[in-house]
Design a protein around this motif. Structure first.
Motif, PDB file in Angstrom:
ATOM      1  N   PRO A  95      23.043  15.246  52.022  1.00  0.00           N
ATOM      2  CA  PRO A  95      24.085  16.238  51.705  1.00  0.00           C
ATOM      3  C   PRO A  95      25.150  16.333  52.795  1.00  0.00           C
ATOM      4  CG  PRO A  95      21.891  17.144  51.359  1.00  0.00           C
ATOM      5  CD  PRO A  95      21.719  15.871  52.117  1.00  0.00           C
ATOM      6  N   VAL A  96      24.727  16.245  54.063  1.00  0.00           N
ATOM      7  CA  VAL A  96      25.682  16.342  55.161  1.00  0.00           C
ATOM      8  C   VAL A  96      26.581  15.118  55.205  1.00  0.00           C
ATOM      9  CG1 VAL A  96      25.907  16.786  57.635  1.00  0.00           C
ATOM     10  CG2 VAL A  96      23.904  17.609  56.401  1.00  0.00           C
ATOM     11  N   SER A  97      26.028  13.982  54.796  1.00  0.00           N
ATOM     12  CA  SER A  97      26.816  12.740  54.799  1.00  0.00           C
ATOM     13  C   SER A  97      28.049  12.863  53.922  1.00  0.00           C
ATOM     14  CB  SER A  97      25.946  11.577  54.314  1.00  0.00           C
ATOM     15  OG  SER A  97      24.830  11.400  55.139  1.00  0.00           O
ATOM     16  N   ARG A  98      27.952  13.648  52.880  1.00  0.00           N
ATOM     17  CA  ARG A  98      29.106  13.814  51.981  1.00  0.00           C
ATOM     18  C   ARG A  98      30.209  14.627  52.642  1.00  0.00           C
ATOM     19  NH1 ARG A  98      24.776  15.495  48.418  1.00  0.00           N
ATOM     20  NH2 ARG A  98      23.974  13.709  47.271  1.00  0.00           N
ATOM     21  N   LEU A  99      29.833  15.499  53.579  1.00  0.00           N
ATOM     22  CA  LEU A  99      30.820  16.344  54.258  1.00  0.00           C
ATOM     23  C   LEU A  99      31.440  15.628  55.451  1.00  0.00           C
ATOM     24  CD1 LEU A  99      32.156  19.149  54.514  1.00  0.00           C
ATOM     25  CD2 LEU A  99      30.183  19.830  55.927  1.00  0.00           C
ATOM     26  N   ILE A 100      30.608  14.934  56.221  1.00  0.00           N
ATOM     27  CA  ILE A 100      31.081  14.218  57.404  1.00  0.00           C
ATOM     28  C   ILE A 100      31.391  12.785  57.010  1.00  0.00           C
ATOM     29  CG2 ILE A 100      30.473  13.461  59.734  1.00  0.00           C
ATOM     30  CD1 ILE A 100      28.664  15.861  59.985  1.00  0.00           C
ATOM     31  N   ARG A 101      32.662  12.475  56.906  1.00  0.00           N
ATOM     32  CA  ARG A 101      33.081  11.165  56.406  1.00  0.00           C
ATOM     33  C   ARG A 101      33.833  10.329  57.435  1.00  0.00           C
ATOM     34  NH1 ARG A 101      32.686  10.634  50.940  1.00  0.00           N
ATOM     35  NH2 ARG A 101      32.144  12.500  49.750  1.00  0.00           N
ATOM     36  N   SER A 102      34.074  10.875  58.618  1.00  0.00           N
ATOM     37  CA  SER A 102      34.820  10.132  59.630  1.00  0.00           C
ATOM     38  C   SER A 102      34.361  10.563  61.010  1.00  0.00           C
ATOM     39  CB  SER A 102      36.329  10.403  59.489  1.00  0.00           C
ATOM     40  OG  SER A 102      36.622  11.750  59.821  1.00  0.00           O
ATOM     41  N   PRO A 103      34.638   9.742  62.025  1.00  0.00           N
ATOM     42  CA  PRO A 103      34.271  10.143  63.389  1.00  0.00           C
ATOM     43  C   PRO A 103      34.907  11.463  63.812  1.00  0.00           C
ATOM     44  CG  PRO A 103      34.799   7.801  63.315  1.00  0.00           C
ATOM     45  CD  PRO A 103      35.169   8.370  61.975  1.00  0.00           C
ATOM     46  N   ALA A 104      36.157  11.691  63.384  1.00  0.00           N
ATOM     47  CA  ALA A 104      36.836  12.935  63.756  1.00  0.00           C
ATOM     48  C   ALA A 104      36.126  14.147  63.176  1.00  0.00           C
ATOM     49  CB  ALA A 104      38.285  12.889  63.275  1.00  0.00           C
ATOM     50  N   LEU A 105      35.796  14.084  61.879  1.00  0.00           N
ATOM     51  CA  LEU A 105      35.076  15.195  61.261  1.00  0.00           C
ATOM     52  C   LEU A 105      33.720  15.392  61.912  1.00  0.00           C
ATOM     53  CD1 LEU A 105      35.868  14.686  57.458  1.00  0.00           C
ATOM     54  CD2 LEU A 105      36.530  16.627  58.892  1.00  0.00           C
ATOM     55  N   ALA A 106      33.047  14.290  62.242  1.00  0.00           N
ATOM     56  CA  ALA A 106      31.739  14.389  62.892  1.00  0.00           C
ATOM     57  C   ALA A 106      31.855  15.116  64.227  1.00  0.00           C
ATOM     58  CB  ALA A 106      31.150  12.997  63.090  1.00  0.00           C
ATOM     59  N   PHE A 107      32.855  14.761  65.035  1.00  0.00           N
ATOM     60  CA  PHE A 107      33.032  15.369  66.348  1.00  0.00           C
ATOM     61  C   PHE A 107      33.253  16.871  66.228  1.00  0.00           C
ATOM     62  CE2 PHE A 107      35.630  16.804  69.911  1.00  0.00           C
ATOM     63  CZ  PHE A 107      34.976  16.262  71.005  1.00  0.00           C
ATOM     64  N   TRP A 108      34.188  17.277  65.388  1.00  0.00           N
ATOM     65  CA  TRP A 108      34.544  18.696  65.309  1.00  0.00           C
ATOM     66  C   TRP A 108      33.493  19.515  64.581  1.00  0.00           C
ATOM     67  CZ3 TRP A 108      37.909  20.055  68.710  1.00  0.00           C
ATOM     68  CH2 TRP A 108      38.908  19.172  69.108  1.00  0.00           C
ATOM     69  N   ILE A 109      32.908  18.983  63.529  1.00  0.00           N
ATOM     70  CA  ILE A 109      31.891  19.750  62.797  1.00  0.00           C
ATOM     71  C   ILE A 109      30.645  19.947  63.653  1.00  0.00           C
ATOM     72  CG2 ILE A 109      30.279  19.672  60.842  1.00  0.00           C
ATOM     73  CD1 ILE A 109      32.519  18.413  59.193  1.00  0.00           C
ATOM     74  N   ILE A 110      30.183  18.868  64.298  1.00  0.00           N
ATOM     75  CA  ILE A 110      29.014  18.993  65.173  1.00  0.00           C
ATOM     76  C   ILE A 110      29.302  19.983  66.301  1.00  0.00           C
ATOM     77  CG2 ILE A 110      27.650  17.765  66.909  1.00  0.00           C
ATOM     78  CD1 ILE A 110      27.697  15.337  65.050  1.00  0.00           C
ATOM     79  N   GLY A 111      30.487  19.903  66.886  1.00  0.00           N
ATOM     80  CA  GLY A 111      30.832  20.812  67.973  1.00  0.00           C
ATOM     81  C   GLY A 111      30.852  22.263  67.541  1.00  0.00           C
TER      82      GLY A 111
END
Length: 469
Positions: A95-111
Protein backbone atom coordinates in the motif's frame (compact mmCIF):
# COMPACT_ATOMS: atom_id res chain seq x y z
CA UNK A 1 45.33 23.02 42.28
CA UNK A 2 47.25 20.37 40.37
CA UNK A 3 48.34 21.69 36.99
CA UNK A 4 47.65 18.27 35.45
CA UNK A 5 43.99 18.54 36.46
CA UNK A 6 43.66 21.90 34.73
CA UNK A 7 45.34 20.47 31.64
CA UNK A 8 42.66 17.75 31.37
CA UNK A 9 40.37 20.20 29.60
CA UNK A 10 43.02 21.19 27.07
CA UNK A 11 44.04 17.59 26.39
CA UNK A 12 40.39 16.61 25.94
CA UNK A 13 39.84 19.51 23.53
CA UNK A 14 43.01 18.61 21.60
CA UNK A 15 41.85 15.04 21.13
CA UNK A 16 38.38 16.21 20.07
CA UNK A 17 39.97 18.34 17.34
CA UNK A 18 42.27 15.46 16.39
CA UNK A 19 39.33 13.06 16.11
CA UNK A 20 37.41 15.53 13.97
CA UNK A 21 40.47 15.90 11.74
CA UNK A 22 40.75 12.13 11.31
CA UNK A 23 37.03 11.97 10.42
CA UNK A 24 37.47 14.67 7.80
CA UNK A 25 40.36 12.68 6.32
CA UNK A 26 38.14 9.57 6.36
CA UNK A 27 40.52 7.72 8.67
CA UNK A 28 39.51 5.41 11.50
CA UNK A 29 39.44 7.13 14.91
CA UNK A 30 39.23 4.13 17.25
CA UNK A 31 42.92 4.07 18.19
CA UNK A 32 42.97 7.85 18.63
CA UNK A 33 40.07 7.62 21.08
CA UNK A 34 41.75 4.85 23.07
CA UNK A 35 44.96 6.88 23.28
CA UNK A 36 42.85 9.86 24.39
CA UNK A 37 41.32 7.83 27.23
CA UNK A 38 44.79 6.68 28.31
CA UNK A 39 46.16 10.23 28.22
CA UNK A 40 43.28 11.63 30.27
CA UNK A 41 43.61 8.76 32.72
CA UNK A 42 47.33 9.38 33.23
CA UNK A 43 46.76 13.09 33.82
CA UNK A 44 43.91 12.43 36.24
CA UNK A 45 45.31 9.52 38.25
CA UNK A 46 49.10 9.52 37.62
CA UNK A 47 48.75 5.74 37.51
CA UNK A 48 49.44 3.51 34.51
CA UNK A 49 47.33 0.69 35.90
CA UNK A 50 44.34 2.94 36.55
CA UNK A 51 44.66 4.46 33.10
CA UNK A 52 44.76 1.07 31.37
CA UNK A 53 41.85 -0.13 33.47
CA UNK A 54 40.04 3.11 32.64
CA UNK A 55 39.96 2.12 28.97
CA UNK A 56 38.12 -1.08 29.84
CA UNK A 57 35.83 0.74 32.30
CA UNK A 58 35.11 3.33 29.63
CA UNK A 59 34.07 0.60 27.22
CA UNK A 60 31.73 -0.86 29.86
CA UNK A 61 30.24 2.58 30.52
CA UNK A 62 29.65 3.15 26.79
CA UNK A 63 28.04 -0.28 26.38
CA UNK A 64 25.71 0.40 29.32
CA UNK A 65 24.66 3.69 27.77
CA UNK A 66 24.14 2.16 24.32
CA UNK A 67 22.73 -1.24 25.24
CA UNK A 68 19.08 -0.22 24.91
CA UNK A 69 19.64 1.00 21.38
CA UNK A 70 21.72 -2.08 20.51
CA UNK A 71 18.98 -4.41 21.73
CA UNK A 72 16.05 -2.75 20.01
CA UNK A 73 17.92 -2.60 16.70
CA UNK A 74 18.97 -6.25 17.04
CA UNK A 75 15.37 -7.31 17.68
CA UNK A 76 14.04 -5.25 14.76
CA UNK A 77 16.70 -6.85 12.54
CA UNK A 78 15.64 -10.34 13.69
CA UNK A 79 12.01 -9.58 12.89
CA UNK A 80 12.88 -7.97 9.56
CA UNK A 81 14.86 -11.02 8.42
CA UNK A 82 11.89 -13.25 9.17
CA UNK A 83 9.50 -10.93 7.33
CA UNK A 84 11.78 -11.08 4.30
CA UNK A 85 12.10 -14.88 4.41
CA UNK A 86 8.34 -15.35 4.62
CA UNK A 87 7.52 -12.63 2.09
CA UNK A 88 5.29 -10.77 4.56
CA UNK A 89 7.27 -7.59 3.97
CA UNK A 90 6.11 -7.57 0.34
CA UNK A 91 2.48 -7.56 1.42
CA UNK A 92 3.08 -4.96 4.13
CA UNK A 93 4.75 -2.37 1.92
CA UNK A 94 2.50 -2.73 -1.13
CA UNK A 95 0.00 0.00 0.00
CA UNK A 96 2.82 2.43 0.81
CA UNK A 97 4.48 1.69 -2.52
CA UNK A 98 1.52 3.25 -4.28
CA UNK A 99 2.01 6.50 -2.35
CA UNK A 100 5.81 6.73 -2.55
CA UNK A 101 6.63 6.77 -6.24
CA UNK A 102 9.88 8.75 -6.42
CA UNK A 103 13.02 9.41 -4.39
CA UNK A 104 11.77 12.93 -3.61
CA UNK A 105 8.46 11.69 -2.22
CA UNK A 106 10.29 9.01 -0.25
CA UNK A 107 12.63 11.57 1.34
CA UNK A 108 9.92 14.01 2.41
CA UNK A 109 7.27 11.48 3.42
CA UNK A 110 9.70 9.43 5.51
CA UNK A 111 11.02 12.61 7.12
CA UNK A 112 7.59 14.01 7.99
CA UNK A 113 6.36 10.67 9.38
CA UNK A 114 9.54 10.40 11.44
CA UNK A 115 9.08 13.94 12.78
CA UNK A 116 5.47 13.41 13.83
CA UNK A 117 6.18 10.13 15.64
CA UNK A 118 9.28 11.63 17.29
CA UNK A 119 7.28 14.55 18.65
CA UNK A 120 5.23 12.17 20.74
CA UNK A 121 7.71 9.42 21.58
CA UNK A 122 11.20 10.78 20.80
CA UNK A 123 13.33 9.53 17.92
CA UNK A 124 14.75 6.21 19.17
CA UNK A 125 11.54 4.16 18.99
CA UNK A 126 10.46 6.16 15.93
CA UNK A 127 13.59 5.09 14.02
CA UNK A 128 12.76 1.43 14.57
CA UNK A 129 9.16 1.85 13.46
CA UNK A 130 9.77 4.04 10.41
CA UNK A 131 12.92 2.30 9.20
CA UNK A 132 11.53 -1.23 9.36
CA UNK A 133 8.43 -0.33 7.35
CA UNK A 134 9.43 2.44 4.92
CA UNK A 135 13.10 1.73 4.13
CA UNK A 136 12.35 -1.06 1.60
CA UNK A 137 9.84 1.19 -0.17
CA UNK A 138 12.33 4.04 -0.43
CA UNK A 139 15.05 1.79 -1.80
CA UNK A 140 12.64 0.35 -4.34
CA UNK A 141 11.83 3.79 -5.78
CA UNK A 142 15.49 4.75 -6.00
CA UNK A 143 16.30 6.60 -2.79
CA UNK A 144 19.61 5.29 -1.39
CA UNK A 145 19.66 3.99 2.16
CA UNK A 146 21.94 6.91 3.05
CA UNK A 147 19.22 9.31 1.91
CA UNK A 148 16.66 7.50 4.08
CA UNK A 149 18.99 7.78 7.07
CA UNK A 150 19.47 11.50 6.43
CA UNK A 151 15.70 12.07 6.28
CA UNK A 152 15.02 10.13 9.51
CA UNK A 153 17.96 11.80 11.22
CA UNK A 154 17.26 15.43 10.34
CA UNK A 155 13.51 15.31 10.87
CA UNK A 156 13.59 13.13 13.99
CA UNK A 157 16.78 13.81 15.95
CA UNK A 158 16.94 17.31 14.54
CA UNK A 159 13.60 19.10 14.10
CA UNK A 160 11.44 17.05 16.49
CA UNK A 161 13.96 16.65 19.30
CA UNK A 162 15.33 20.21 19.24
CA UNK A 163 11.86 21.71 19.65
CA UNK A 164 10.42 18.92 21.82
CA UNK A 165 7.05 20.65 21.75
CA UNK A 166 4.99 17.71 23.05
CA UNK A 167 7.09 15.94 25.68
CA UNK A 168 8.87 19.21 26.61
CA UNK A 169 11.86 17.56 28.26
CA UNK A 170 14.44 19.81 26.59
CA UNK A 171 12.65 23.17 27.09
CA UNK A 172 12.00 22.27 30.74
CA UNK A 173 15.75 21.82 31.38
CA UNK A 174 16.76 25.01 29.59
CA UNK A 175 13.91 27.07 31.05
CA UNK A 176 14.74 26.02 34.62
CA UNK A 177 18.40 26.92 34.11
CA UNK A 178 17.48 30.30 32.61
CA UNK A 179 14.90 31.03 35.33
CA UNK A 180 11.98 31.56 32.93
CA UNK A 181 8.70 29.69 32.26
CA UNK A 182 8.76 26.72 29.88
CA UNK A 183 6.10 28.42 27.76
CA UNK A 184 8.52 31.28 27.03
CA UNK A 185 11.16 28.90 25.68
CA UNK A 186 8.57 27.04 23.62
CA UNK A 187 7.26 30.26 22.07
CA UNK A 188 10.74 31.55 21.32
CA UNK A 189 11.86 28.25 19.83
CA UNK A 190 9.03 27.96 17.28
CA UNK A 191 10.45 30.39 14.67
CA UNK A 192 14.00 29.13 15.25
CA UNK A 193 13.02 25.47 14.90
CA UNK A 194 11.09 26.29 11.72
CA UNK A 195 14.03 28.18 10.19
CA UNK A 196 16.53 25.52 11.23
CA UNK A 197 14.32 22.71 9.96
CA UNK A 198 13.47 24.26 6.59
CA UNK A 199 17.02 25.38 5.81
CA UNK A 200 18.71 22.16 6.90
CA UNK A 201 16.34 19.72 5.20
CA UNK A 202 16.16 21.80 2.01
CA UNK A 203 19.96 22.02 1.78
CA UNK A 204 20.32 18.30 2.56
CA UNK A 205 17.79 17.44 -0.15
CA UNK A 206 19.52 19.70 -2.68
CA UNK A 207 22.91 18.10 -1.98
CA UNK A 208 21.35 14.65 -2.20
CA UNK A 209 19.70 15.32 -5.58
CA UNK A 210 22.86 16.89 -6.96
CA UNK A 211 25.03 13.96 -5.90
CA UNK A 212 22.53 11.39 -7.18
CA UNK A 213 22.48 13.04 -10.59
CA UNK A 214 26.27 13.24 -10.73
CA UNK A 215 26.68 9.64 -9.62
CA UNK A 216 28.50 10.57 -6.41
CA UNK A 217 25.61 9.21 -4.32
CA UNK A 218 24.56 5.72 -5.33
CA UNK A 219 22.45 2.96 -3.81
CA UNK A 220 25.58 1.52 -2.20
CA UNK A 221 27.12 4.74 -0.87
CA UNK A 222 27.89 4.41 2.81
CA UNK A 223 26.59 0.86 3.05
CA UNK A 224 28.45 -1.29 5.56
CA UNK A 225 25.99 -4.17 6.02
CA UNK A 226 22.52 -5.29 4.94
CA UNK A 227 20.01 -2.93 6.49
CA UNK A 228 17.60 -3.93 9.21
CA UNK A 229 14.75 -3.91 6.70
CA UNK A 230 16.64 -4.80 3.56
CA UNK A 231 15.05 -6.01 0.36
CA UNK A 232 15.40 -9.38 -1.31
CA UNK A 233 18.94 -8.53 -2.34
CA UNK A 234 20.23 -10.51 0.66
CA UNK A 235 17.51 -13.11 1.18
CA UNK A 236 14.82 -14.36 -1.13
CA UNK A 237 11.32 -14.85 0.32
CA UNK A 238 10.11 -18.40 0.49
CA UNK A 239 6.52 -18.53 -0.64
CA UNK A 240 5.99 -22.05 0.70
CA UNK A 241 6.37 -21.05 4.34
CA UNK A 242 3.04 -19.22 4.60
CA UNK A 243 -0.12 -19.17 2.52
CA UNK A 244 -1.20 -15.89 0.86
CA UNK A 245 -4.08 -15.57 3.33
CA UNK A 246 -1.77 -15.90 6.33
CA UNK A 247 0.69 -13.40 4.82
CA UNK A 248 -2.11 -10.90 4.32
CA UNK A 249 -3.38 -11.41 7.87
CA UNK A 250 0.14 -10.99 9.29
CA UNK A 251 0.69 -7.86 7.18
CA UNK A 252 -2.38 -6.35 8.86
CA UNK A 253 -1.76 -7.58 12.40
CA UNK A 254 1.90 -6.54 12.65
CA UNK A 255 1.36 -2.81 11.88
CA UNK A 256 -1.72 -2.94 14.10
CA UNK A 257 0.34 -4.22 17.03
CA UNK A 258 2.89 -1.46 16.56
CA UNK A 259 0.04 1.04 16.30
CA UNK A 260 -1.26 -0.27 19.64
CA UNK A 261 2.23 0.34 21.00
CA UNK A 262 1.89 3.97 19.99
CA UNK A 263 -1.49 4.19 21.71
CA UNK A 264 0.00 2.59 24.82
CA UNK A 265 2.91 5.05 24.79
CA UNK A 266 0.45 7.92 24.69
CA UNK A 267 -1.96 6.55 27.29
CA UNK A 268 0.71 5.31 29.72
CA UNK A 269 3.03 8.28 29.15
CA UNK A 270 5.90 6.04 28.01
CA UNK A 271 8.89 8.00 26.71
CA UNK A 272 12.51 7.44 25.74
CA UNK A 273 13.81 4.13 27.04
CA UNK A 274 10.40 2.87 28.15
CA UNK A 275 8.94 3.49 24.69
CA UNK A 276 11.93 1.82 23.05
CA UNK A 277 11.54 -1.19 25.36
CA UNK A 278 7.89 -1.57 24.35
CA UNK A 279 8.79 -1.53 20.66
CA UNK A 280 11.61 -4.04 21.19
CA UNK A 281 9.47 -6.40 23.24
CA UNK A 282 6.68 -6.29 20.66
CA UNK A 283 9.15 -7.05 17.85
CA UNK A 284 10.51 -10.04 19.80
CA UNK A 285 7.08 -11.53 20.49
CA UNK A 286 6.00 -11.07 16.86
CA UNK A 287 9.22 -12.71 15.66
CA UNK A 288 8.74 -15.74 17.93
CA UNK A 289 5.09 -16.18 16.97
CA UNK A 290 5.81 -15.91 13.23
CA UNK A 291 8.77 -18.27 13.48
CA UNK A 292 6.62 -20.93 15.14
CA UNK A 293 3.89 -20.38 12.55
CA UNK A 294 6.18 -20.39 9.51
CA UNK A 295 8.70 -23.07 10.44
CA UNK A 296 6.42 -25.31 12.53
CA UNK A 297 8.55 -28.16 13.92
CA UNK A 298 11.75 -26.15 13.48
CA UNK A 299 10.19 -22.96 14.81
CA UNK A 300 12.01 -22.99 18.14
CA UNK A 301 15.42 -23.41 16.55
CA UNK A 302 14.76 -20.92 13.76
CA UNK A 303 13.55 -18.29 16.25
CA UNK A 304 16.87 -18.58 18.04
CA UNK A 305 18.79 -18.34 14.76
CA UNK A 306 16.93 -15.15 13.80
CA UNK A 307 17.68 -13.73 17.23
CA UNK A 308 21.37 -14.57 16.89
CA UNK A 309 21.45 -12.98 13.44
CA UNK A 310 19.93 -9.84 14.90
CA UNK A 311 22.48 -9.65 17.71
CA UNK A 312 25.35 -10.25 15.29
CA UNK A 313 24.11 -7.33 13.21
CA UNK A 314 23.66 -5.05 16.23
CA UNK A 315 27.09 -5.64 17.74
CA UNK A 316 28.81 -5.57 14.36
CA UNK A 317 27.41 -2.10 13.77
CA UNK A 318 28.11 -0.82 17.28
CA UNK A 319 31.51 -2.45 17.74
CA UNK A 320 33.60 0.33 16.13
CA UNK A 321 31.58 3.02 17.91
CA UNK A 322 31.96 1.83 21.50
CA UNK A 323 35.60 3.10 21.84
CA UNK A 324 34.62 6.45 20.35
CA UNK A 325 31.60 6.81 22.60
CA UNK A 326 33.75 5.82 25.59
CA UNK A 327 36.09 8.76 24.94
CA UNK A 328 33.36 11.35 24.45
CA UNK A 329 31.39 10.20 27.48
CA UNK A 330 34.44 11.28 29.50
CA UNK A 331 33.41 14.85 28.69
CA UNK A 332 30.45 14.47 31.03
CA UNK A 333 29.67 12.51 34.22
CA UNK A 334 31.47 9.37 32.99
CA UNK A 335 34.83 10.87 33.94
CA UNK A 336 34.05 10.74 37.64
CA UNK A 337 32.53 7.26 37.34
CA UNK A 338 35.65 5.90 35.64
CA UNK A 339 38.56 7.80 37.19
CA UNK A 340 37.06 9.06 40.46
CA UNK A 341 36.52 12.59 41.77
CA UNK A 342 39.64 14.14 40.32
CA UNK A 343 38.23 17.11 38.40
CA UNK A 344 38.81 20.60 39.87
CA UNK A 345 36.41 21.76 42.59
CA UNK A 346 33.29 23.29 41.08
CA UNK A 347 33.71 21.54 37.74
CA UNK A 348 30.53 20.63 35.86
CA UNK A 349 32.29 18.16 33.58
CA UNK A 350 35.00 18.80 31.00
CA UNK A 351 32.65 19.72 28.14
CA UNK A 352 30.50 22.06 30.23
CA UNK A 353 33.61 23.70 31.69
CA UNK A 354 34.88 24.42 28.17
CA UNK A 355 31.55 25.94 27.16
CA UNK A 356 31.41 28.13 30.26
CA UNK A 357 34.99 29.31 29.73
CA UNK A 358 34.12 30.36 26.18
CA UNK A 359 31.11 32.33 27.36
CA UNK A 360 33.21 34.20 29.91
CA UNK A 361 35.87 35.30 27.41
CA UNK A 362 33.78 36.98 24.70
CA UNK A 363 32.40 40.57 24.61
CA UNK A 364 28.65 40.85 25.14
CA UNK A 365 26.28 42.34 22.57
CA UNK A 366 23.35 41.02 20.57
CA UNK A 367 25.35 39.50 17.72
CA UNK A 368 28.09 38.04 19.87
CA UNK A 369 25.51 36.67 22.33
CA UNK A 370 23.71 34.74 19.59
CA UNK A 371 26.94 33.37 18.12
CA UNK A 372 28.24 32.41 21.56
CA UNK A 373 25.03 30.56 22.54
CA UNK A 374 25.16 28.61 19.29
CA UNK A 375 28.83 27.79 19.83
CA UNK A 376 28.35 26.83 23.48
CA UNK A 377 25.39 24.65 22.58
CA UNK A 378 27.40 22.92 19.85
CA UNK A 379 30.38 22.35 22.17
CA UNK A 380 28.25 20.87 24.94
CA UNK A 381 26.64 18.60 22.35
CA UNK A 382 29.97 16.96 21.55
CA UNK A 383 29.41 14.33 24.24
CA UNK A 384 26.73 12.82 22.02
CA UNK A 385 23.85 13.39 24.42
CA UNK A 386 22.46 16.73 23.35
CA UNK A 387 20.74 17.08 26.71
CA UNK A 388 23.72 17.13 29.07
CA UNK A 389 24.71 20.70 28.19
CA UNK A 390 21.40 22.45 27.61
CA UNK A 391 21.13 23.48 31.25
CA UNK A 392 24.45 25.27 30.79
CA UNK A 393 23.04 26.95 27.67
CA UNK A 394 20.09 28.20 29.73
CA UNK A 395 22.38 29.57 32.44
CA UNK A 396 24.59 31.39 29.94
CA UNK A 397 21.52 32.79 28.16
CA UNK A 398 20.41 34.25 31.49
CA UNK A 399 23.80 35.95 31.98
CA UNK A 400 23.93 37.38 28.46
CA UNK A 401 20.31 38.55 28.50
CA UNK A 402 20.93 40.38 31.78
CA UNK A 403 23.89 42.15 30.19
CA UNK A 404 22.11 43.23 27.00
CA UNK A 405 18.70 43.73 28.63
CA UNK A 406 16.59 41.45 26.46
CA UNK A 407 16.28 38.19 24.56
CA UNK A 408 16.58 35.61 27.33
CA UNK A 409 13.96 33.26 25.83
CA UNK A 410 15.41 33.49 22.32
CA UNK A 411 18.97 32.93 23.52
CA UNK A 412 17.85 29.96 25.63
CA UNK A 413 16.02 28.40 22.70
CA UNK A 414 19.01 29.00 20.41
CA UNK A 415 21.42 27.25 22.77
CA UNK A 416 18.98 24.35 23.12
CA UNK A 417 18.61 23.96 19.35
CA UNK A 418 22.38 24.04 18.74
CA UNK A 419 23.12 21.50 21.48
CA UNK A 420 20.50 19.01 20.34
CA UNK A 421 21.17 19.31 16.61
CA UNK A 422 24.87 18.64 17.21
CA UNK A 423 24.69 16.15 20.06
CA UNK A 424 21.18 14.74 19.81
CA UNK A 425 21.95 12.72 16.75
CA UNK A 426 22.69 14.59 13.51
CA UNK A 427 26.44 15.36 13.66
CA UNK A 428 28.04 13.26 16.41
CA UNK A 429 28.49 9.80 14.86
CA UNK A 430 27.94 7.80 18.05
CA UNK A 431 24.64 9.64 18.64
CA UNK A 432 23.15 9.00 15.20
CA UNK A 433 23.77 5.27 15.28
CA UNK A 434 20.08 4.23 15.51
CA UNK A 435 19.24 5.63 12.07
CA UNK A 436 22.56 4.46 10.60
CA UNK A 437 22.15 0.94 11.95
CA UNK A 438 18.56 0.49 10.79
CA UNK A 439 19.62 1.57 7.28
CA UNK A 440 22.89 -0.40 7.26
CA UNK A 441 24.88 2.83 6.85
CA UNK A 442 28.29 3.82 8.17
CA UNK A 443 27.49 6.39 10.92
CA UNK A 444 30.55 8.46 10.00
CA UNK A 445 29.37 8.68 6.39
CA UNK A 446 25.96 9.81 7.64
CA UNK A 447 27.62 12.43 9.88
CA UNK A 448 29.61 13.75 6.90
CA UNK A 449 26.45 13.89 4.79
CA UNK A 450 24.69 15.91 7.52
CA UNK A 451 27.59 18.25 8.26
CA UNK A 452 27.14 20.97 5.63
CA UNK A 453 23.31 21.18 5.89
CA UNK A 454 23.41 21.38 9.69
CA UNK A 455 26.22 23.96 9.79
CA UNK A 456 24.43 26.10 7.18
CA UNK A 457 21.18 25.73 9.12
CA UNK A 458 22.82 26.77 12.40
CA UNK A 459 24.41 29.80 10.72
CA UNK A 460 21.10 31.00 9.23
CA UNK A 461 19.22 30.31 12.48
CA UNK A 462 21.80 32.26 14.48
CA UNK A 463 21.42 35.25 12.16
CA UNK A 464 17.62 35.10 12.47
CA UNK A 465 17.96 34.92 16.27
CA UNK A 466 19.96 38.17 16.25
CA UNK A 467 16.91 39.98 14.91
CA UNK A 468 14.57 38.34 17.43
CA UNK A 469 16.58 39.18 20.55
Amino acid sequence: MDVSLLSLHWVYLAFVLLIIGFMVMRRDTTIVCIIGILALGLLATHSVSHSVGGVFSGFIYAIKELIGTILVISLIVALSRLLIITGINEVMISPVSRLIRSPALAFWIIGIVMMVISWFFWPSPAVALVGAVLLPVAIRVGLPALGVAVAMNLFGHGIALSGDFVIQGAPKLTADAAGIPVSDVLSASVPLVIVMGIVTTAVAYWYMRRDMQSGKLTMETGRTAPSAADTEQSQQPSGSLLTPAVKKAAAIVIPLLFALDIVAMFRLDLQGGDATALIGGTALIIMIALSLLAHRNNGLERATSYLIEGFLFGFKVFGPVIPIAAFFYLGDSAFTDIFGKVLPEGSHGIVNDLGLALAQTVPINTGVSAVTLTTVGAITGLDGSGFSGISLAGSIAHLFAAAIGSGIATLTALGQIAAIWVGGGTLVPWALIPAAAICGIDPFELARRNLKPVVIGLAVTTIVAMFLI
